[in-house]
Design a protein around this motif. Structure first.
Motif, PDB file in Angstrom:
ATOM      1  N   ARG A  73     -16.299  72.652  -3.046  1.00 55.40           N
ATOM      2  CA  ARG A  73     -15.108  73.175  -4.431  1.00 55.40           C
ATOM      3  C   ARG A  73     -14.944  71.779  -5.179  1.00 55.40           C
ATOM      4  NH1 ARG A  73     -13.596  76.228  -7.692  1.00 55.40           N
ATOM      5  NH2 ARG A  73     -11.267  75.834  -8.182  1.00 55.40           N
ATOM      6  N   GLN A  74     -15.218  70.795  -4.467  1.00 52.38           N
ATOM      7  CA  GLN A  74     -15.205  69.483  -5.673  1.00 52.38           C
ATOM      8  C   GLN A  74     -16.184  69.330  -6.553  1.00 52.38           C
ATOM      9  OE1 GLN A  74     -14.668  66.003  -3.070  1.00 52.38           O
ATOM     10  NE2 GLN A  74     -12.421  66.264  -3.028  1.00 52.38           N
ATOM     11  N   ALA A  75     -17.437  70.083  -6.332  1.00 54.26           N
ATOM     12  CA  ALA A  75     -18.556  70.120  -6.954  1.00 54.26           C
ATOM     13  C   ALA A  75     -18.390  70.954  -7.926  1.00 54.26           C
ATOM     14  CB  ALA A  75     -19.675  70.298  -6.102  1.00 54.26           C
ATOM     15  N   GLU A  76     -17.765  72.224  -7.807  1.00 56.24           N
ATOM     16  CA  GLU A  76     -17.387  73.061  -8.861  1.00 56.24           C
ATOM     17  C   GLU A  76     -16.536  72.668  -9.934  1.00 56.24           C
ATOM     18  OE1 GLU A  76     -17.763  76.597  -5.254  1.00 56.24           O
ATOM     19  OE2 GLU A  76     -15.964  76.598  -6.505  1.00 56.24           O
ATOM     20  N   ILE A  77     -15.447  71.834  -9.575  1.00 52.25           N
ATOM     21  CA  ILE A  77     -14.458  71.223 -10.510  1.00 52.25           C
ATOM     22  C   ILE A  77     -15.113  70.246 -11.271  1.00 52.25           C
ATOM     23  CG2 ILE A  77     -12.326  70.032 -10.781  1.00 52.25           C
ATOM     24  CD1 ILE A  77     -12.023  72.944  -9.883  1.00 52.25           C
ATOM     25  N   GLY A  78     -15.980  69.338 -10.542  1.00 50.03           N
ATOM     26  CA  GLY A  78     -16.609  68.166 -11.412  1.00 50.03           C
ATOM     27  C   GLY A  78     -17.568  68.788 -12.247  1.00 50.03           C
ATOM     28  N   THR A  79     -18.237  70.012 -11.851  1.00 43.98           N
ATOM     29  CA  THR A  79     -19.269  70.536 -12.796  1.00 43.98           C
ATOM     30  C   THR A  79     -18.370  70.874 -14.126  1.00 43.98           C
ATOM     31  OG1 THR A  79     -20.658  71.290 -11.013  1.00 43.98           O
ATOM     32  CG2 THR A  79     -20.828  72.402 -13.196  1.00 43.98           C
ATOM     33  N   LEU A  95     -20.318  78.632 -22.147  1.00 46.41           N
ATOM     34  CA  LEU A  95     -19.839  77.331 -21.647  1.00 46.41           C
ATOM     35  C   LEU A  95     -18.369  77.365 -21.265  1.00 46.41           C
ATOM     36  CD1 LEU A  95     -20.451  73.757 -22.836  1.00 46.41           C
ATOM     37  CD2 LEU A  95     -18.018  74.401 -22.384  1.00 46.41           C
ATOM     38  N   TYR A  96     -17.563  78.153 -21.979  1.00 51.34           N
ATOM     39  CA  TYR A  96     -15.945  77.997 -21.703  1.00 51.34           C
ATOM     40  C   TYR A  96     -15.825  79.018 -20.769  1.00 51.34           C
ATOM     41  CZ  TYR A  96     -15.482  74.836 -25.731  1.00 51.34           C
ATOM     42  OH  TYR A  96     -15.515  73.622 -26.486  1.00 51.34           O
ATOM     43  N   LEU A  97     -16.691  80.026 -20.602  1.00 48.00           N
ATOM     44  CA  LEU A  97     -16.306  81.133 -19.700  1.00 48.00           C
ATOM     45  C   LEU A  97     -16.766  80.517 -18.244  1.00 48.00           C
ATOM     46  CD1 LEU A  97     -18.016  84.256 -21.102  1.00 48.00           C
ATOM     47  CD2 LEU A  97     -15.634  83.959 -20.633  1.00 48.00           C
ATOM     48  N   ALA A  98     -17.704  79.711 -18.264  1.00 47.89           N
ATOM     49  CA  ALA A  98     -18.352  78.987 -16.967  1.00 47.89           C
ATOM     50  C   ALA A  98     -17.011  77.860 -16.487  1.00 47.89           C
ATOM     51  CB  ALA A  98     -19.641  78.258 -17.219  1.00 47.89           C
ATOM     52  N   VAL A  99     -16.587  77.354 -17.647  1.00 50.51           N
ATOM     53  CA  VAL A  99     -15.711  76.204 -16.950  1.00 50.51           C
ATOM     54  C   VAL A  99     -14.340  77.205 -16.437  1.00 50.51           C
ATOM     55  CG1 VAL A  99     -13.703  74.895 -17.966  1.00 50.51           C
ATOM     56  CG2 VAL A  99     -16.175  74.618 -18.753  1.00 50.51           C
ATOM     57  N   VAL A 100     -13.912  78.314 -17.137  1.00 51.43           N
ATOM     58  CA  VAL A 100     -12.763  78.971 -16.468  1.00 51.43           C
ATOM     59  C   VAL A 100     -13.172  79.515 -15.261  1.00 51.43           C
ATOM     60  CG1 VAL A 100     -11.785  81.311 -16.635  1.00 51.43           C
ATOM     61  CG2 VAL A 100     -11.971  79.993 -18.539  1.00 51.43           C
ATOM     62  N   LEU A 101     -14.337  80.247 -15.128  1.00 50.02           N
ATOM     63  CA  LEU A 101     -14.945  80.562 -13.650  1.00 50.02           C
ATOM     64  C   LEU A 101     -15.101  79.457 -12.613  1.00 50.02           C
ATOM     65  CD1 LEU A 101     -16.097  82.839 -12.130  1.00 50.02           C
ATOM     66  CD2 LEU A 101     -18.452  82.355 -13.032  1.00 50.02           C
ATOM     67  N   LEU A 102     -15.512  78.316 -12.812  1.00 49.98           N
ATOM     68  CA  LEU A 102     -15.511  77.294 -12.063  1.00 49.98           C
ATOM     69  C   LEU A 102     -14.266  76.993 -11.405  1.00 49.98           C
ATOM     70  CD1 LEU A 102     -18.440  75.226 -13.680  1.00 49.98           C
ATOM     71  CD2 LEU A 102     -18.649  75.997 -11.464  1.00 49.98           C
ATOM     72  N   ILE A 103     -13.326  76.761 -12.263  1.00 50.23           N
ATOM     73  CA  ILE A 103     -12.004  76.270 -11.784  1.00 50.23           C
ATOM     74  C   ILE A 103     -10.794  77.479 -11.445  1.00 50.23           C
ATOM     75  CG2 ILE A 103      -9.787  75.575 -12.977  1.00 50.23           C
ATOM     76  CD1 ILE A 103     -11.386  73.898 -15.014  1.00 50.23           C
ATOM     77  N   ILE A 147     -24.807  78.714 -13.201  1.00 48.41           N
ATOM     78  CA  ILE A 147     -23.816  78.862 -12.534  1.00 48.41           C
ATOM     79  C   ILE A 147     -23.299  80.368 -12.493  1.00 48.41           C
ATOM     80  CG2 ILE A 147     -21.458  79.054 -13.203  1.00 48.41           C
ATOM     81  CD1 ILE A 147     -21.680  76.165 -14.675  1.00 48.41           C
ATOM     82  N   PRO A 148     -23.673  81.331 -13.038  1.00 49.94           N
ATOM     83  CA  PRO A 148     -23.370  82.909 -12.681  1.00 49.94           C
ATOM     84  C   PRO A 148     -24.363  83.145 -11.460  1.00 49.94           C
ATOM     85  CG  PRO A 148     -24.580  82.618 -14.733  1.00 49.94           C
ATOM     86  CD  PRO A 148     -24.119  81.139 -14.499  1.00 49.94           C
TER      87      PRO A 148
END
Length: 254
Positions: free
Chosen positions: A47-53, A89-97, A146-147
């Motif tokens: 989970r920390q790796a997802e937030i870090g990404t 990119l912003y969709l990826a950030v939303v998805l990761l968080i 990411i997807p």
């Protein structure tokens, strides 16, 4: 010679050069690794790796805009986040968080289709080891992978509704981007003209007809992605039924 300089003559990028081919090899390694080790990666400790990404994606995008400003290259006609991969990119950030399925539904198609085009036929001037080279390929590699991570590792799956949701999203976005292009002289989403470098658009006819061709192609390829990655409930049911039949046969024979 500066790794953050404006002039690209000393870093002139060539498609399918050693540096470009190395990125494509890295892409293949990451994709294969995600699939092969999907069970091991499905752990809460990542989970920390997802937030870090997510933080990394935002940070490198901010650095990119700082670089544009510093070198006097930031222009409203090309620096707004209205390209498909910028949106991804912003969709990826939303998805990761957040882990929201709605973000996944759109990112799966915009990320795979948009980033693959950018990775295989990059519209890029700066070669390794310039900052822009790292920014361009880091963003597109992550937007592509990411997807797939959320599909194979996290268990998300597209539905046919995901395809139509993506097409609606793009068609709602398109008129707005056309207006921005008109008033800024930009070419966001390549709606004003084709890119100067070789691309898939070269095969889709002249402007503006290639836009219609591109939309039909995007829809067709989205259907292919859905067919490849959708949840196969029917096959699972059939396998369970077959296993049950085998067990019953063994009991009778025993």
């Amino acid at each position: 010679m500066s790794l953050f300089g404006r002039s690209y003559e000393e870093y002139d990028f060539n498609m399918f050069s050693v540096s470009h081919f190395s990125v494509l090899v890295l892409l293949a390694v990451i994709v294969c690794g995600l699939y092969i080790y999907r069970d091991r990666l499905n752990s809460s400790r990542f989970r920390q790796a997802e937030i870090g990404t997510a933080v990394f994606l935002l940070a490198i995008e901010v650095l990119y805009h700082i670089w544009l400003f510093t070198n006097g290259s930031w222009r409203i006609r090309h620096a707004l986040p209205l390209e498909l991969c910028s949106i991804s990119l912003y969709l990826a950030v939303v998805l990761l968080i957040s882990g929201k399925k709605n973000a996944y539904d759109i990112l799966l198609f915009t990320g795979l289709l948009g980033a693959s085009q950018a990775l295989f036929t990059p519209y890029l001037h700066y070669d390794f080891p310039h900052f822009r080279f790292f920014h361009f390929f880091a963003v597109h590699l992550l937007v592509f992978c990411i997807p797939l991570y959320f599909t194979w590792v996290k268990g998300f799956r597209p539905t046919i509704d995901s395809v139509f949701k993506t097409m609606i999203f793009l068609n709602v976005l398109m008129p707005f981007v056309m207006i921005v292009n008109k008033f800024t002289g930009g070419n966001y989403l390549f709606l004003s003209h084709k890119p100067e470098s070789a691309s898939l658009l070269d095969l889709l006819g002249p402007h503006p007809w290639y836009i219609v061709s591109l939309e039909l192609l995007a829809f067709s390829l989205s259907l292919v992605i859905w067919l490849l990655l959708r949840k196969r409930e029917k096959n699972t049911s059939e396998n369970e039924w077959m296993m049950k039949g085998v067990k019953e046969s063994k009991k009778r024979s025993g």
